[in-house]
Design a protein around this motif. Structure first.
Motif, short mmCIF file in Angstrom:
data_model
loop_
_atom_site.label_atom_id
_atom_site.label_comp_id
_atom_site.label_asym_id
_atom_site.label_seq_id
_atom_site.Cartn_x
_atom_site.Cartn_y
_atom_site.Cartn_z
N LEU A 72 0.86 -1.18 0.00
CA LEU A 72 0.00 0.00 0.00
C LEU A 72 0.89 1.23 0.00
CD1 LEU A 72 -2.47 -1.25 2.74
CD2 LEU A 72 -2.82 -1.32 0.27
N GLU A 73 1.28 1.68 -1.18
CA GLU A 73 2.29 2.72 -1.30
C GLU A 73 1.88 4.05 -0.68
OE1 GLU A 73 3.83 3.15 -5.21
OE2 GLU A 73 4.05 1.00 -5.47
N ILE A 74 0.61 4.26 -0.49
CA ILE A 74 0.16 5.53 0.06
C ILE A 74 0.49 5.66 1.55
CG2 ILE A 74 -2.18 4.84 0.68
CD1 ILE A 74 -2.98 7.57 -0.72
N ILE A 75 0.72 4.52 2.22
CA ILE A 75 1.03 4.57 3.65
C ILE A 75 2.45 4.13 3.96
CG2 ILE A 75 -1.36 4.25 4.38
CD1 ILE A 75 -0.62 1.31 4.98
N ASP A 76 3.32 4.13 2.97
CA ASP A 76 4.67 3.61 3.19
C ASP A 76 5.45 4.39 4.24
OD1 ASP A 76 4.93 5.78 1.54
OD2 ASP A 76 6.15 4.78 0.03
N MET A 77 5.38 5.70 4.22
CA MET A 77 6.10 6.49 5.21
C MET A 77 5.47 6.35 6.60
SD MET A 77 7.47 10.30 4.51
CE MET A 77 8.31 10.17 2.97
N ALA A 112 6.60 1.37 12.47
CA ALA A 112 7.58 0.31 12.76
C ALA A 112 8.70 0.83 13.67
CB ALA A 112 8.16 -0.25 11.47
N SER A 113 8.99 2.11 13.58
CA SER A 113 10.04 2.64 14.46
C SER A 113 9.59 2.73 15.91
CB SER A 113 10.50 4.01 13.97
OG SER A 113 9.51 4.97 14.21
N LEU A 114 8.28 2.72 16.14
CA LEU A 114 7.80 2.69 17.52
C LEU A 114 8.16 1.36 18.19
CD1 LEU A 114 4.34 4.45 17.20
CD2 LEU A 114 6.49 5.38 18.06
N ILE A 115 8.32 0.32 17.39
CA ILE A 115 8.79 -0.96 17.92
C ILE A 115 10.22 -0.80 18.46
CG2 ILE A 115 9.42 -3.33 17.27
CD1 ILE A 115 7.14 -3.16 15.19
N ILE A 116 11.04 -0.05 17.74
CA ILE A 116 12.41 0.21 18.19
C ILE A 116 12.38 1.00 19.49
CG2 ILE A 116 14.65 1.19 17.55
CD1 ILE A 116 13.73 -1.11 15.73
N PHE A 159 16.91 4.66 6.80
CA PHE A 159 17.62 5.94 6.89
C PHE A 159 17.01 6.93 7.87
CE2 PHE A 159 19.15 4.43 2.79
CZ PHE A 159 20.50 4.64 2.96
N PHE A 160 15.69 6.91 8.04
CA PHE A 160 15.07 7.97 8.83
C PHE A 160 14.41 7.47 10.10
CE2 PHE A 160 14.60 9.42 4.33
CZ PHE A 160 15.67 10.29 4.36
N PHE A 161 13.41 6.64 9.96
CA PHE A 161 12.58 6.30 11.11
C PHE A 161 13.20 5.25 12.02
CE2 PHE A 161 9.51 7.97 8.02
CZ PHE A 161 8.95 8.97 8.80
N GLY A 162 13.93 4.32 11.49
CA GLY A 162 14.52 3.26 12.31
C GLY A 162 15.53 3.74 13.33
N PRO A 163 16.53 4.51 12.89
CA PRO A 163 17.53 4.96 13.88
C PRO A 163 17.07 6.11 14.77
CG PRO A 163 18.15 5.69 11.68
CD PRO A 163 16.95 4.81 11.53
N LEU A 172 8.73 17.71 14.09
CA LEU A 172 7.42 17.29 14.61
C LEU A 172 7.44 15.83 15.06
CD1 LEU A 172 5.08 19.06 12.04
CD2 LEU A 172 5.59 19.75 14.39
N SER A 173 8.11 14.97 14.30
CA SER A 173 8.15 13.56 14.71
C SER A 173 9.01 13.37 15.95
CB SER A 173 8.64 12.68 13.56
OG SER A 173 9.93 13.04 13.16
#
Length: 173
Positions: A27-32, A38-42, A80-84, A148-149
């Motif tokens: 679902l490419e519209i929700i990829d970001m 998923a980074s909330l899991i980290i 690159f962005f959300f994981g780390p 903001l994030s």
């Protein structure tokens, strides 16, 4: 907590992260959004299991998602962005308020530059498609989104620590 239980939890969280990113790749519209989720899991692993466990979960999700996802963009957003972001946020916030913001923005912009060069080298977009004005506007907008994030991560961290941690902690003994 026993090491076996910690490893099992890390594997389950990594599997959950990969499943989330896999759904986002279709679902490419929700990829970001899925990469951010998923980074909330980290972040959860960082709070409950420590830095080593959070980094290992991030590494496993990153490598496997780059290998198996049909749409690599969601994997790139996560890698690159959300994981780390949760790990670097927690590390940099130990240095003080002003210095931590400087370090967080420097790390984010370094990740952004690395993302641009790696994705360009892999041929995912042409440099001719991106005008200078668009690149500057995207850089400014991405820095605002990062700000903001980062604030959102801080608020979610506080909410979890105050309202939910005591409930979940008894299951993680």
């Amino acid at each position: 907590m026993k090491l076996t239980k910690k490893i099992t939890l890390c594997a389950m969280f990594a599997a959950l992260g990969i499943v989330l990113l896999y759904v986002g790749s279709f679902l490419e519209i929700i990829d970001m959004s899925v990469a951010g989720l998923a980074s909330l899991i980290i972040l959860f692993c960082l709070i409950e299991l420590g830095y080593a466990a959070a980094f290992s979960v991030y590494s496993v999700i990153s490598v496997i998602s780059l290998l198996i996802l049909p749409n690599k963009w969601v994997a790139f957003y996560f890698v690159f962005f959300f994981g780390p972001m949760p790990i670097t946020k927690k590390i940099f916030e130990k240095t003080g308020r002003v210095i931590s913001w400087i370090l967080k923005f420097a790390a984010f912009n370094a990740e952004l530059v690395a993302f641009y060069f790696i994705v360009s080298a892999l041929g995912f977009f042409d440099e001719n498609e991106i005008s200078k004005l668009f690149a500057i506007a995207a850089l400014i907008l991405l820095n605002v989104v990062f700000l903001l994030s980062d604030i959102l991560y801080g608020k979610l961290y506080r909410i979890y620590m105050v309202k939910y941690r005591h409930r979940i902690k008894k299951f993680l003994k």
